[in-house]
Scaffold this motif. Structure first.
Motif, PDB file in Angstrom:
ATOM      1  N   VAL A 384      72.764  46.771  33.395  1.00  0.00           N
ATOM      2  CA  VAL A 384      71.956  45.546  33.320  1.00  0.00           C
ATOM      3  C   VAL A 384      71.203  45.474  32.003  1.00  0.00           C
ATOM      4  N   ARG A 385      70.604  46.601  31.628  1.00  0.00           N
ATOM      5  CA  ARG A 385      69.852  46.610  30.366  1.00  0.00           C
ATOM      6  C   ARG A 385      70.772  46.373  29.177  1.00  0.00           C
ATOM      7  N   LEU A 386      71.966  47.027  29.194  1.00  0.00           N
ATOM      8  CA  LEU A 386      72.911  46.798  28.104  1.00  0.00           C
ATOM      9  C   LEU A 386      73.386  45.348  28.077  1.00  0.00           C
ATOM     10  N   HIS A 387      73.629  44.772  29.299  1.00  0.00           N
ATOM     11  CA  HIS A 387      74.055  43.378  29.357  1.00  0.00           C
ATOM     12  C   HIS A 387      72.959  42.453  28.835  1.00  0.00           C
ATOM     13  N   ARG A 388      71.702  42.734  29.237  1.00  0.00           N
ATOM     14  CA  ARG A 388      70.593  41.925  28.715  1.00  0.00           C
ATOM     15  C   ARG A 388      70.482  42.048  27.209  1.00  0.00           C
ATOM     16  N   GLU A 391      73.299  40.029  25.719  1.00  0.00           N
ATOM     17  CA  GLU A 391      73.047  38.594  25.801  1.00  0.00           C
ATOM     18  C   GLU A 391      71.966  38.180  24.804  1.00  0.00           C
ATOM     19  N   THR A 392      70.925  39.006  24.711  1.00  0.00           N
ATOM     20  CA  THR A 392      69.859  38.682  23.760  1.00  0.00           C
ATOM     21  C   THR A 392      70.387  38.698  22.327  1.00  0.00           C
ATOM     22  N   THR A 393      71.191  39.694  22.015  1.00  0.00           N
ATOM     23  CA  THR A 393      71.775  39.771  20.663  1.00  0.00           C
ATOM     24  C   THR A 393      72.679  38.574  20.385  1.00  0.00           C
ATOM     25  N   ARG A 394      73.488  38.184  21.401  1.00  0.00           N
ATOM     26  CA  ARG A 394      74.380  37.032  21.212  1.00  0.00           C
ATOM     27  C   ARG A 394      73.590  35.751  20.996  1.00  0.00           C
ATOM     28  N   ARG A 395      72.534  35.545  21.803  1.00  0.00           N
ATOM     29  CA  ARG A 395      71.720  34.341  21.642  1.00  0.00           C
ATOM     30  C   ARG A 395      71.011  34.327  20.291  1.00  0.00           C
ATOM     31  N   MET A 396      70.562  35.516  19.862  1.00  0.00           N
ATOM     32  CA  MET A 396      69.912  35.569  18.543  1.00  0.00           C
ATOM     33  C   MET A 396      70.907  35.273  17.435  1.00  0.00           C
ATOM     34  N   GLN A 406      63.717  42.602  26.440  1.00  0.00           N
ATOM     35  CA  GLN A 406      62.979  43.420  27.399  1.00  0.00           C
ATOM     36  C   GLN A 406      63.082  44.895  26.999  1.00  0.00           C
ATOM     37  N   VAL A 407      61.946  45.492  26.694  1.00  0.00           N
ATOM     38  CA  VAL A 407      61.882  46.896  26.294  1.00  0.00           C
ATOM     39  C   VAL A 407      61.352  47.686  27.486  1.00  0.00           C
ATOM     40  N   GLU A 408      62.248  48.489  28.112  1.00  0.00           N
ATOM     41  CA  GLU A 408      61.857  49.266  29.273  1.00  0.00           C
ATOM     42  C   GLU A 408      62.602  50.593  29.258  1.00  0.00           C
ATOM     43  N   GLY A 409      62.074  51.579  29.989  1.00  0.00           N
ATOM     44  CA  GLY A 409      62.713  52.885  30.067  1.00  0.00           C
ATOM     45  C   GLY A 409      62.286  53.800  28.935  1.00  0.00           C
ATOM     46  N   ASN A 410      63.003  54.939  28.862  1.00  0.00           N
ATOM     47  CA  ASN A 410      62.692  55.918  27.823  1.00  0.00           C
ATOM     48  C   ASN A 410      63.984  56.637  27.435  1.00  0.00           C
ATOM     49  N   ASP A 411      64.898  55.867  26.841  1.00  0.00           N
ATOM     50  CA  ASP A 411      66.161  56.450  26.424  1.00  0.00           C
ATOM     51  C   ASP A 411      66.639  55.728  25.171  1.00  0.00           C
TER      52      ASP A 411
END
Length: 734
Positions: A384-388, A391-396, A406-411
């Motif tokens: 999901v995070r990779l897909h988001r 998608e964000t990169t494509r829209r940009m 969305q910046v979440e997690g620690n990896d």
């Protein structure tokens, strides 16, 4: 509040911090000190491999145990079970052999049965030895099998002895029959000769007859009596001897022996009366019969031994049945024991298989659960995070810099998202600076375009309203012309009459005087009264024409009208006539009956007269159109177009009803007839604003406009007007 993923990351970091020495340093260096994607992959694959290896080892262990159990069943229990069943079958065969031995009719048949019995006995004893069954004091299978074999041997021996006795009895029976026949033949011959001698005195036919004294001597009669007694006793003894051959009861056989001894004793006594040499000959034959019956190997002894063998065989058969029942019971117990052992072995194998199944199922469930947990908390969120992020990169890349990263997690994905968000923020600032001026220009241009569009809409609305007014005014033209013609005709007629009265008055004033030379005042007054009445009529009809013209002018004005008081019945009547004559002016074939049911208590209402008159005119015109449409559709000569005008006066309001028997309005259209620009008329017959404007006018006067219709039957509009209208900014355009 920490999520599950946050707790997992914390636990991993805690474990990573507790690893001592160089191993801990290498682990922290390899993972970067966090539970990243690489660490997740290693943990997931390692856990899956560990579970898989554990499941494989357990399956191999269970397969080995099950194989040993199956070997025990197939190599030990199943052969024992088969031998037990075969032992049971041979026992049953030996049980069936006992009656066959007893039923044998000849030595040959007996030996054939004996051969089969020996084969079954050998097989039975071999099976007993194979399964290792030893005889026991409580009647085990081995001892019972031996008893059964021994019993069958004794039965065979008994049957053989019985057959020997039967053969010997057969021979002695033939001898008894031959001896009896010889004895009987000799005796019969002697009796006949003695009888012939007593009656004839002849021994031979060529002899000289003996004297009567000799042939009637006592010795001759005693000899003859002895022969007859011997014959009777001998017949009884022979019958009793022959009866011994068929006697089946040992006690009865003993009784027969006594009777035979008595009969032979009687025969010996009868021999005493028979003279020699016949006595000697008969005595010899009697001794033969006595020896055949009573000798050591005679009929009585042989028959008695035969009956003993029969009794012995019956006892052996009974013992055989008992032994067989015990043997069958023991074999069944053996079979049951083998079956129980096999069932226990199979149950153990089944239990192990079941345990293996449930263990594998448990391992599978645990694996699936672990996979689900890993997917739920690691795989799916990562995808999901990779897909988001994608998608964000494509829209940009397409120019949409408003897409939130969305910046979440620690990896590693978190690092990528953070870098992309920083890039987006910088790009957004640059874009905002470039778009501020462009947006300002575009807003100004759009505002100008919107103002022009609004102005165009206002002009279009005014044109449509004006067109509706002109259409209404055009529809009034023919009716107004007809309505103006009537008062003008009255004005012209009364003007002509007035002129005649004026001429008559002039003549009277110029020529006529009374008998006393004065004017006829009565005639003059009468003429002046007629002139006054004519002037009143001219003024009345002129006023009516003026009102009609004023109404038409009011319809054509754009400025709002003034509030005034009007007579409801008069206004409804006038504009109904205008509508009728207007339609008659455009279509000479049009006709409708106007039924007027005016309430005298309708009285007056306050409002804008030209607006309310437009409402009445529009509704009555629509009613007339509906009747005309039904007449054209039905083509029924009996149909009479009718429009009913009805007023009802109440204390604070007046209700005006316009009902027609036209085509009616479907329910689907009733809900739309008051909508602006909705019309069912074709072409340019209407703009669809008539009823909409009419309703606005009525509502603007504080009233109500309702409609009720049944398709094909009627339509009725009801207009409720307040006595004192609360006009809310009602204008001609509304």
């Amino acid at each position: 509040m920490k999520t599950v993923n946050d707790r997992i990351y914390s636990v991993f970091e805690w474990i990573l911090g507790r690893i001592p020495g160089k191993l801990g340093e290498k682990a922290r260096k390899a993972t970067g000190g966090r539970f990243g994607i690489g660490s997740q992959v290693v943990v997931g694959l390692g856990g899956g491999v560990t579970l898989t290896l554990g499941a494989i080892l357990l399956v191999l262990l269970l397969m080995s145990v099950v194989q040993r159990g199956q070997s025990e069943v197939t190599q030990e229990q199943m052969p024992a079970l088969v031998d037990a069943f075969r032992l049971f079958e041979h026992s049953e065969a030996l049980v069936r052999a006992s009656p066959q031995l007893l039923a044998a009719a000849s030595p040959e048949e007996l030996e054939n049965v004996r051969s089969a019995v020996i084969s079954e006995e050998d097989s039975l004893l071999a099976l007993v030895g194979r399964v290792g069954i030893e005889g026991s004091e409580d009647g085990g299978v081995g001892s019972l099998a031996e008893d059964l074999v021994e019993s069958l041997n004794e039965i065979h021996e008994s049957v053989g002895n019985r057959m020997s006795h039967q053969a010997l009895l057969g021979q002695m029976g033939a001898e008894v029959e031959a001896a009896g026949f010889r004895l009987q033949s000799r005796l019969e011959e002697e009796v006949d000769d003695q009888y012939f001698f007593i009656h004839t005195g002849l021994r031979e036919l060529d002899d000289v007859p003996a004297p009567l004294a000799r042939r009637t001597a006592l010795a001759e009669f005693e000899h003859y009596s002895g022969l007859l007694g011997f014959k009777a006793s001998q017949n009884e003894a022979t019958t009793l001897i022959q009866q011994a051959f068929t006697e089946t009861d040992s006690e009865l056989l003993l009784a027969d022996q006594e009777r035979v001894a008595t009969a032979l004793s009687d025969v010996q006594e009868a021999l005493e009366e028979i003279r020699p040499p016949m006595r000697d000959s008969l005595s010899l034959q009697v001794d033969v019969l006595a020896d055949l019956y009573g000798g050591p190997t005679g009929i009585f002894s042989t028959r008695r031994r035969e009956l003993e063998e029969i009794d012995r065989a019956e006892d052996l058969l009974a013992r055989n049945r008992t032994t067989t029942a015990q043997l069958v019971s023991s074999v069944e117990g053996l079979v049951d024991g083998v079956q129980v052992a096999a069932a226990q072995a199979a149950s153990r194998s089944s239990l192990l298989v079941t345990l293996g199944f449930w263990f594998l199922l448990g391992v599978t469930v645990v694996t699936l659960g672990a996979a689900h947990i890993a997917w739920r908390h690691f795989g799916q969120p990562l995808i999901v995070r990779l897909h988001r992020l994608f998608e964000t990169t494509r829209r940009m890349s397409e120019g949409d810099l408003e897409a939130q990263v969305q910046v979440e997690g620690n990896d590693e994905v978190t690092d990528m998202a953070g870098a992309l968000e920083v890039f987006r923020q910088h790009a957004l600032e640059v874009q905002r600076l470039n778009l501020v001026e462009q947006l300002a220009e575009e807003v100004q241009a759009k505002n100008s375009a919107l103002e022009q569009t609004l102005e165009d809409l206002r002009r279009t609305q005014q044109q449509v309203v004006t067109q509706e007014k002109l259409a209404s005014l055009g529809a009034l033209t023919a009716g107004i012309a007809h309505e103006i013609r009537n008062p003008l005709n009255f004005v012209n007629n009364f003007a002509a009459l007035s002129r005649e009265l004026v001429d008559e008055l002039k003549e009277e004033m110029a020529d006529g005087t009374g008998s006393n030379g004065e004017l006829d005042k009565g005639l003059v007054v009468e003429i002046l009264d007629d002139l006054d009445m004519n002037m009143s009529k001219v003024r009345e009809h002129g006023g009516r024409a003026d009102r009609i013209v004023e109404g038409m002018l009011a319809h054509s004005r754009d400025e709002p009208g003034g509030e005034e008081t009007m007579n409801v019945n008069r206004v409804v009547d006038e504009y109904a006539k205008l509508a009728y004559h207007g339609l008659r002016g455009t279509d000479s074939a049009f006709n409708v009956t106007l039924v007027k049911e005016f309430d005298e208590n309708a009285g007056q209402v306050t409002g804008i007269a030209r607006d309310l008159s437009r409402v009445f005119l529009n509704i009555v015109t629509n009613a007339c159109h509906a009747t005309a449409a039904r007449r054209e559709d039905e083509d029924d000569p009996s149909y009479s177009p009718t429009v009913t005008l009805k007023t009802q006066g109440h204390q604070d309001h007046v209700v005006v009803s316009v009902r027609d028997n036209g085509t009616g309005i479907p329910d689907s259209i009733v809900r739309k007839i008051f909508e602006p620009f909705f019309t069912t008329k074709s072409g340019t017959q209407g703009t669809g604003l008539g009823l909409s404007i009419s309703r606005d006018i009525v509502v603007g006067h504080g009233g109500e406009l309702e409609v009720e219709s049944e398709p094909g039957e009627f339509t009725e509009f009801r207009i409720k007007l307040l006595r004192e209208s609360n006009i809310a900014e009602v204008t001609s355009a509304s």
